[in-house]
Motif scaffolding. Sequence first.
Motif, PDB file in Angstrom:
ATOM      1  N   UNK A  41       0.835  -1.202   0.000  1.00 63.13           N
ATOM      2  CA  UNK A  41       0.000   0.000   0.000  1.00 63.13           C
ATOM      3  C   UNK A  41       0.870   1.252   0.000  1.00 63.13           C
ATOM      4  N   UNK A  42       1.890   1.282   0.862  1.00 60.66           N
ATOM      5  CA  UNK A  42       2.783   2.441   0.904  1.00 60.66           C
ATOM      6  C   UNK A  42       3.533   2.594  -0.409  1.00 60.66           C
ATOM      7  N   UNK A  43       3.935   1.485  -1.009  1.00 60.03           N
ATOM      8  CA  UNK A  43       4.616   1.550  -2.299  1.00 60.03           C
ATOM      9  C   UNK A  43       3.742   2.167  -3.369  1.00 60.03           C
ATOM     10  N   UNK A  44       2.460   1.800  -3.379  1.00 61.94           N
ATOM     11  CA  UNK A  44       1.524   2.377  -4.350  1.00 61.94           C
ATOM     12  C   UNK A  44       1.378   3.883  -4.140  1.00 61.94           C
ATOM     13  N   UNK A  49       2.397   9.251  -6.079  1.00 64.03           N
ATOM     14  CA  UNK A  49       2.859  10.619  -5.805  1.00 64.03           C
ATOM     15  C   UNK A  49       4.002  10.998  -6.740  1.00 64.03           C
ATOM     16  N   UNK A  50       4.940  10.086  -6.949  1.00 65.42           N
ATOM     17  CA  UNK A  50       6.066  10.357  -7.863  1.00 65.42           C
ATOM     18  C   UNK A  50       5.552  10.605  -9.277  1.00 65.42           C
ATOM     19  N   UNK A  51       4.627   9.786  -9.726  1.00 64.64           N
ATOM     20  CA  UNK A  51       4.077   9.955 -11.075  1.00 64.64           C
ATOM     21  C   UNK A  51       3.257  11.238 -11.191  1.00 64.64           C
ATOM     22  N   UNK A  87      10.943   7.918   5.291  1.00 64.51           N
ATOM     23  CA  UNK A  87      11.074   9.355   5.579  1.00 64.51           C
ATOM     24  C   UNK A  87      11.877  10.044   4.485  1.00 64.51           C
ATOM     25  N   UNK A  88      12.963   9.399   4.023  1.00 65.34           N
ATOM     26  CA  UNK A  88      13.804   9.996   2.984  1.00 65.34           C
ATOM     27  C   UNK A  88      13.057  10.121   1.652  1.00 65.34           C
ATOM     28  N   UNK A  89      12.337   9.079   1.283  1.00 68.86           N
ATOM     29  CA  UNK A  89      11.585   9.121   0.024  1.00 68.86           C
ATOM     30  C   UNK A  89      10.485  10.176   0.118  1.00 68.86           C
ATOM     31  N   UNK A  90       9.806  10.227   1.257  1.00 66.25           N
ATOM     32  CA  UNK A  90       8.759  11.241   1.443  1.00 66.25           C
ATOM     33  C   UNK A  90       9.350  12.645   1.356  1.00 66.25           C
ATOM     34  N   UNK A  91      10.513  12.847   1.952  1.00 67.38           N
ATOM     35  CA  UNK A  91      11.158  14.164   1.900  1.00 67.38           C
ATOM     36  C   UNK A  91      11.523  14.529   0.458  1.00 67.38           C
ATOM     37  N   UNK A  98       2.754  12.061   7.484  1.00 68.72           N
ATOM     38  CA  UNK A  98       1.356  11.945   7.892  1.00 68.72           C
ATOM     39  C   UNK A  98       0.461  11.687   6.686  1.00 68.72           C
ATOM     40  N   UNK A  99       0.802  12.316   5.549  1.00 71.12           N
ATOM     41  CA  UNK A  99       0.027  12.105   4.328  1.00 71.12           C
ATOM     42  C   UNK A  99       0.202  10.679   3.805  1.00 71.12           C
ATOM     43  N   UNK A 100       1.430  10.165   3.892  1.00 73.03           N
ATOM     44  CA  UNK A 100       1.668   8.782   3.486  1.00 73.03           C
ATOM     45  C   UNK A 100       0.818   7.839   4.324  1.00 73.03           C
TER      46      UNK A 100
END
Length: 127
Positions: A41-44, A49-51, A87-91, A98-100
Amino acid sequence: MVGMDPKQRTIVDLAAVRAGRVPRPRDARTPKPEPRLLRQVYGEVLRDERRDQDRSLDDVARAVGMSKQYLSEVERGRKEPSSEILRSVCAALDLPMEQLLARGIRRMTAHRTLRAAPGRGIELCAA
């Protein structure tokens, strides 16, 4: 439109019945699908978000300092990332943790359905 079949005490999609697309009843021997893992789920969420930002795997992986192959595996739910990696990917995506978490919860609960429970009316259960 959804209605209830009083004989079987189940929820019925009336539009599907009218269109002749009545789903087959699930055989008791048919195994239920496995619940999705949190890493999937987190990967999706991270991939979407990246796309949405029109960024490549290579661009985000470089910003994080990891290989694009590893980031791809995280996005496909094949690797269990640590909280530091998340955390690093989110940053790198400018996505608050929190959004993730919130998006993950929404995706995990989006596939819930209603069913009739004998003597108790209707209850919410996971599909």
